[in-house]
Scaffold this motif. Structure first.
Motif, short mmCIF file in Angstrom:
data_model
loop_
_atom_site.label_atom_id
_atom_site.label_comp_id
_atom_site.label_asym_id
_atom_site.label_seq_id
_atom_site.Cartn_x
_atom_site.Cartn_y
_atom_site.Cartn_z
N VAL A 49 0.69 -1.08 -0.20
CA VAL A 49 -0.32 -0.33 -0.58
C VAL A 49 1.42 1.25 -0.03
O VAL A 49 0.98 2.15 -0.37
N GLY A 50 1.88 1.29 0.87
CA GLY A 50 2.41 2.32 0.93
C GLY A 50 3.68 2.65 -1.07
O GLY A 50 3.50 4.03 -0.78
N PHE A 51 3.90 1.86 -1.39
CA PHE A 51 4.95 1.65 -2.47
C PHE A 51 3.83 2.42 -2.90
O PHE A 51 4.20 3.24 -3.96
N ASN A 52 2.68 1.81 -3.18
CA ASN A 52 1.81 2.40 -3.97
C ASN A 52 1.61 3.71 -4.08
O ASN A 52 1.39 4.36 -5.21
N ILE A 53 2.18 4.45 -3.05
CA ILE A 53 1.75 6.07 -3.47
C ILE A 53 2.45 6.92 -4.00
O ILE A 53 2.53 7.25 -4.65
N LEU A 54 4.26 6.08 -3.80
CA LEU A 54 5.10 6.27 -3.87
C LEU A 54 5.29 6.20 -6.16
O LEU A 54 4.89 7.01 -7.33
N PHE A 55 5.33 4.67 -5.90
CA PHE A 55 5.13 3.94 -7.87
C PHE A 55 3.85 4.66 -8.36
O PHE A 55 3.56 4.81 -9.41
#
Lengths: 380, 254
Positions: A49-55
């Motif tokens: 979920v956190g990675f998706n905020i960036l990517f």
């Protein structure tokens, strides 16, 4: 503030919460209803979920997020060793430290974009991995990994006069966090992480991130300094990774350097793409699927396969067992790779795109089944 | 007598790309509230000049001054925050976002500045900005398309939306790079009408344009650029009668 949350978002959050909390029940028939695996579902869900905020939102593909995951783990274990075995201070400590670490790395990497950004993050993560493995042995305990011992100072616990018998384990207000308690602890954080991600995606700030992904030139000529936006997204996703790493340390208080290796960074990229880049639910589903298959497929061996294919004639079953055995056990990555290729070619938007297409199909045929529509909220 | 008020001053600007002298000794004064057209044959340096003004390119020497502030050396977002907006030759838009969001973003830039960490406020609660954006879209005749993805618009609509994105910031200076390039006659005329409408709001505009029909329907003043130099400067009538201009357009460069 007129609206706190739109109806659609509220339903999505409620549905997500129910699905997560009921996991021990609905995953039992699939052989995944045991706490160890469920904890990992939660932890890697948060990571994705956190990675998706960036990517997904901002469009920056980091190949080094495992570094923040690892830093979170180390920070949490140090909190257990030095301060207290209670999990809450460890979580806070881990999120702050990984956030600071992400601030430095992000500041340096975001001087470039596109492939150069990805390579920079990869380089920094590999550097962190090698440092943890060798030079920083006093902090990371190198190859052996950082673990809890009876001799740890634990100043806060000592001040409160708590003593332990046997191997120390993390607690929450005195309760041990093993088994299902550990799962619900992680699940609470996943739901919180999901809620915050939902708020970010639905805020003006989130719209700016999407706009940066869409057209950075226009953003600049519209009067936005895009660098601090991208850096904020980087730090937020680094903090998510640190939170996930800390939870892994809570459920299993041992931090090793291999957690920071590039394969771990690559895994979260796969999870996000498999589930659906830029959607809220997709990355979580991607994480669950990958962790599920890792667990199930890697546990299979030739004997189990031979029993499975035993209905075939002898000669044929031998051949089939030989072929399928390459895709299970240690070779489960082969299956993952195949699944990934198939999804990327036929469903470039990941599993969420598949769900959306199915929903459209149902709608066209007139019989909109309420069962599917609950999971097909276009998560934005 | 009324003294003219210069809002944009391009002073002694040179721009070299290696051996090519793309802009030579450019001195340009744009008066407040006027529409100033820059015309010239292909390769005359029109787009280079616009890029120097907006901060995309740094001049080799000389400087650009906007209302007493030196623009040279500033970043594009700083220049925008000073009140300068730009329409590009190929529309620069947020193709993956809805038309409404495309127009709301510049309004937020105007209100909140170049960076704000407003991540806990819901976008849905920005009713003021939303209403402003809808009003703007109505002005350019695109309200009915507000929920569409910007990338799926026709070329003419993309350009109109980009214009709305600039206008919602109420810029003091609007730069337009060939606003009607590649448009049908009909779309060109609608755009001219639209630009005339905003002319009455007292906004200063610099237009780079190929189409003489557009230039002569809009401009108060025209500068003619050829081979990196300004060869003529004046009112539309003066420029039309200038023999040097006729030579540049009809005799040589083409």
């Amino acid at each position: 503030m007129t609206t706190f949350m739109s109806r659609k978002d509220l339903f999505l959050l409620l549905g997500f919460t129910i699905v997560v909390l009921a996991m021990p029940i609905w995953l039992a028939p699939f052989g995944a209803g045991y706490p160890d695996l469920l904890q990992r579902f939660m932890i890697f869900g948060i990571f994705a979920v956190g990675f998706n905020i960036l990517f997904g939102l901002t469009g920056y593909l980091s190949f080094g997020h495992a570094a923040f995951f690892g830093v979170g783990s180390y920070a949490a274990v140090w909190s257990f060793k030095l301060l207290t075995l209670d999990a809450i201070p460890a979580m806070i400590f881990a999120v702050v430290i990984s956030g600071l670490f992400a601030l430095v790395i992000g500041f340096l990497c975001l001087r470039r974009s596109g492939i150069y950004f990805s390579i920079l993050t990869l380089a920094f993560a590999q550097m962190s991995y090698n440092l943890a493995y060798s030079v920083l042995t006093p902090i990371t305990n190198g190859e052996t990994g950082l673990q809890l011992t009876l001799a740890d100072p634990r100043v806060l616990d000592a001040a409160m006069g708590q003593t332990f018998v046997g191997q120390p384990v993390p607690t929450l207000f005195g309760q041990q966090l093993g088994g299902y308690a550990g799962f619900y602890f992680c699940a609470g954080f996943l739901i919180l992480a999901f809620f915050i991600a939902q708020r970010i995606a639905g805020s003006p700030f989130g719209m700016m991130l999407k706009a940066i992904k869409s057209n950075q030139t226009r953003m600049q000529f519209t009067g936005f300094n895009t660098r601090p936006y991208a850096l904020s997204a980087f730090v937020i996703s680094g903090m998510y990774a640190g939170l996930a790493g800390a939870l892994l340390a809570v459920t299993d208080p041992l931090a090793g350097a291999e957690r920071m290796q590039w394969t771990a960074s690559g895994e979260v990229v796969l999870m996000t793409i498999l589930g659906g880049v830029g959607t809220l639910v997709g990355p979580v589903i991607g994480a669950w699927i990958i962790k599920y298959f890792e667990n199930i497929l890697s546990a299979l061996n030739d004997n189990i396969l031979a029993r499975f294919w035993s209905f075939l004639p002898d000669g044929v079953s031998d051949v089939v067992v030989k072929i399928t055995s390459k895709f299970v056990g240690d070779g489960w990555h082969l299956t993952l790779g195949l699944a990934f290729v198939i999804v990327v070619i036929f469903l470039p938007g990941g599993i969420m795109e598949g769900v959306r297409r199915l929903a459209a199909l149902f709608r066209r045929s007139g019989s909109s089944s309420p069962k599917t529509s609950a999971r097909t909220q276009p998560a934005e | 007598m009324e003294k003219s008020n210069v809002v944009l001053h391009v002073a002694d600007v040179h721009k070299r790309f290696g051996g090519l002298h793309a802009l030579a000794d450019i001195d340009l004064q744009v008066e407040e509230g006027k529409t100033h057209a820059i015309i010239g044959p292909n390769g005359a340096g029109k787009s280079t000049l616009l890029n120097v003004i907006i901060g995309k390119l740094a001049p080799t020497s000389g400087q650009v001054v906007f209302d007493g502030t030196v623009l040279t050396g500033r970043k594009p977002y700083q220049i925008n925050q000073l009140g300068i907006a730009r329409v590009f030759q190929t529309p620069e838009i947020f193709a993956d976002l809805s038309v409404l969001h495309n127009v709301m973003i510049p309004a937020l830039a105007k209100r909140d500045g170049m960076f704000t960490l407003n991540m806990l406020r819901a976008l849905d609660s920005e009713t003021g900005i939303r209403a402003e954006a809808e009003h703007m879209l109505e002005d350019v005749g695109m309200l009915g398309r507000r929920e569409m993805l910007a990338g799926s618009l026709s070329r003419g609509d993309k350009r109109r939306m980009e214009l709305a994105m600039c206008l919602i910031q109420h810029p003091r200076l609007l730069l337009l790079d060939e606003p009607t390039a590649g448009m049908s006659r009909h779309d060109t005329n609608t755009t001219i009408e639209l630009l005339k409408k905003i002319k009455s709001r007292g906004m200063t505009k610099v237009i780079i344009e190929h189409d003489m029909h557009v230039v002569f329907s809009l401009a108060d003043k025209i500068s003619v650029l050829a081979q990196g130099r300004i060869i003529a400067d004046g009112s539309p009538d003066e420029v039309r009668g200038n023999p040097k201009v006729q030579e540049a357009y009809l005799g040589g460069a083409h």
